[in-house]
Enzyme design. Sequence first.
Site, PDB file in Angstrom:
ATOM      1  N   ASN A 131       1.190  35.622  -3.278  1.00  9.15           N
ATOM      2  CA  ASN A 131       2.351  36.380  -3.740  1.00  9.15           C
ATOM      3  C   ASN A 131       1.823  37.388  -4.755  1.00  9.15           C
ATOM      4  OD1 ASN A 131       4.713  37.310  -4.840  1.00  9.15           O
ATOM      5  ND2 ASN A 131       5.612  35.295  -5.194  1.00  9.15           N
ATOM      6  N   ARG A 148       3.585  36.997   0.894  1.00  9.53           N
ATOM      7  CA  ARG A 148       4.983  37.357   0.638  1.00  9.53           C
ATOM      8  C   ARG A 148       5.058  38.878   0.588  1.00  9.53           C
ATOM      9  NH1 ARG A 148       8.316  37.464  -4.869  1.00  9.53           N
ATOM     10  NH2 ARG A 148      10.353  37.758  -3.946  1.00  9.53           N
ATOM     11  N   HIS A 154      15.044  37.506  -1.400  1.00  6.09           N
ATOM     12  CA  HIS A 154      14.948  36.042  -1.556  1.00  6.09           C
ATOM     13  C   HIS A 154      15.169  35.336  -0.214  1.00  6.09           C
ATOM     14  CE1 HIS A 154      16.456  36.316  -6.009  1.00  6.09           C
ATOM     15  NE2 HIS A 154      15.133  36.274  -5.987  1.00  6.09           N
ATOM     16  N   ARG A 191      18.781  41.804 -15.029  1.00  2.81           N
ATOM     17  CA  ARG A 191      19.474  42.807 -14.197  1.00  2.81           C
ATOM     18  C   ARG A 191      20.977  42.615 -14.270  1.00  2.81           C
ATOM     19  NH1 ARG A 191      16.157  41.028  -9.345  1.00  2.81           N
ATOM     20  NH2 ARG A 191      14.087  41.823  -9.801  1.00  2.81           N
ATOM     21  N   GLU A 242       9.396  28.275  -1.773  1.00  6.01           N
ATOM     22  CA  GLU A 242       9.100  29.489  -1.011  1.00  6.01           C
ATOM     23  C   GLU A 242       7.680  29.472  -0.450  1.00  6.01           C
ATOM     24  OE1 GLU A 242      11.025  31.574  -4.447  1.00  6.01           O
ATOM     25  OE2 GLU A 242      11.346  33.131  -2.949  1.00  6.01           O
TER      26      GLU A 242
END
Length: 399
Positions: A10, A92, A181, A242, A385
């Site tokens: 990742n 990823r 996601h 965010r 993940e």
Amino acid sequence: MSATRVLVLNSGSSSVKYQLLDMADRSRLAVGLVERIGEGASRLLHTPAGGERRERVEPYPDHGAALKAVAAELAADGLGLDSPDLAAVGHRVVHGGREFTRPTVVDDRVLAEIERLVPVAPLHNPANLTGIRTAQALNPDLPQVAVFDTAFHTTMPEYAARYAIDVATADAHRVRRYGFHGTSHAYVSRATAELLGRPVEDVNVIVLHLGNGASASAVRGGRCVETSMGLTPLEGLVMGTRSGDVDPAVVFHLNRVAGMSTDEVDELLNKRSGLVGLCGDNDMREIVRRREEGDERAALAFDVYVHRLRKYVGAYTAVLGRVDALAFTAGVGENSAPVREATVAGLEGLGLAVDTELNNRRTDTARVISPQYASVAVAVVPTDEELEIATQAYALVSS
Ligand code: ADP
């Protein structure tokens, strides 16, 4: 095929997280990360299964140097990248646009396509590309598999993926809702069906992935039909830094009235908003603690966060028509009993409730936290993940 190991990478702009998994038993052989690549004193943390964590602080000017150091650490544990046991590297990749609907073995065409998507993912795709190219250079014979954050959401119906703006302008600039996601939403929606002991095709799930970034998805029979993030990961839920949903006119207003440039508003909405913007903290543990001590800003941040979640749960209940499960996952979703409780409080009318004792109990495994009588199962389902990326990459190269 005898090779059963998959290295999952990742790659961020200045970091690389990695895990080496053995798909024969889904075990982790090593995990680690490199931080501050290109920033002087980089740091590599490497932990082999059953072994001590090792730390190296030395300058890695680029991802190539960082990955070479990772390869050396793995080799020291007898897990080198040249091992015949290694089946693939799974990467990823944040943005796969409309093009990539499933994991894909990387070739020149795929690299060019990921590059073409850089304008819609300027922070992420370049780092992901660097990770792929670097891993290719280290062992050119090894299949590199790209697993896209957007892929799971490509099943969204057109009316959910479209913004209601001029079609020609939107299409010319690829402006539409992609969602992110996806690896986590795919894994958690399937794991939720398993937890309920039902085939994934029969189960409708709302997944709330609440980490530092946060997103919701509505999954009907294993296929995503709606998700909260859009063209970028800015849309939707309140996140650590965010804003999530705002009136788009906020941008013009700040530009005209406060004289802020596009980049400044971008930075405001992505880095200085959400929980941090509301109360100065983005760690939910800290916010809950401050709220319990009577801190009003923390209490407001908590309420704004939960109110947004409840709006999405209501909306996705309507989107799905019938909901079998509501699954909480990622850092906040897996760990914050107060957030879970507040999210479903008073929603018995939608079939939602949590059992206080089950909600407060802590386990590392998936569990149902709703009472027997509730018609919707509320569940805590830890995401994974890396395992999902490794599973998808391995399925592709071993088929
Ligand atoms: P990322 O998006 O960085 O992968 P994670 O899924 O690890 O994020 O979630 C990180 C967030 O989870 C932290 O910012 C914090 O708010 C929250 N978190 C972690 N542990 C707890 C906890 N025990 N209680 C409440 N919140 C927690």
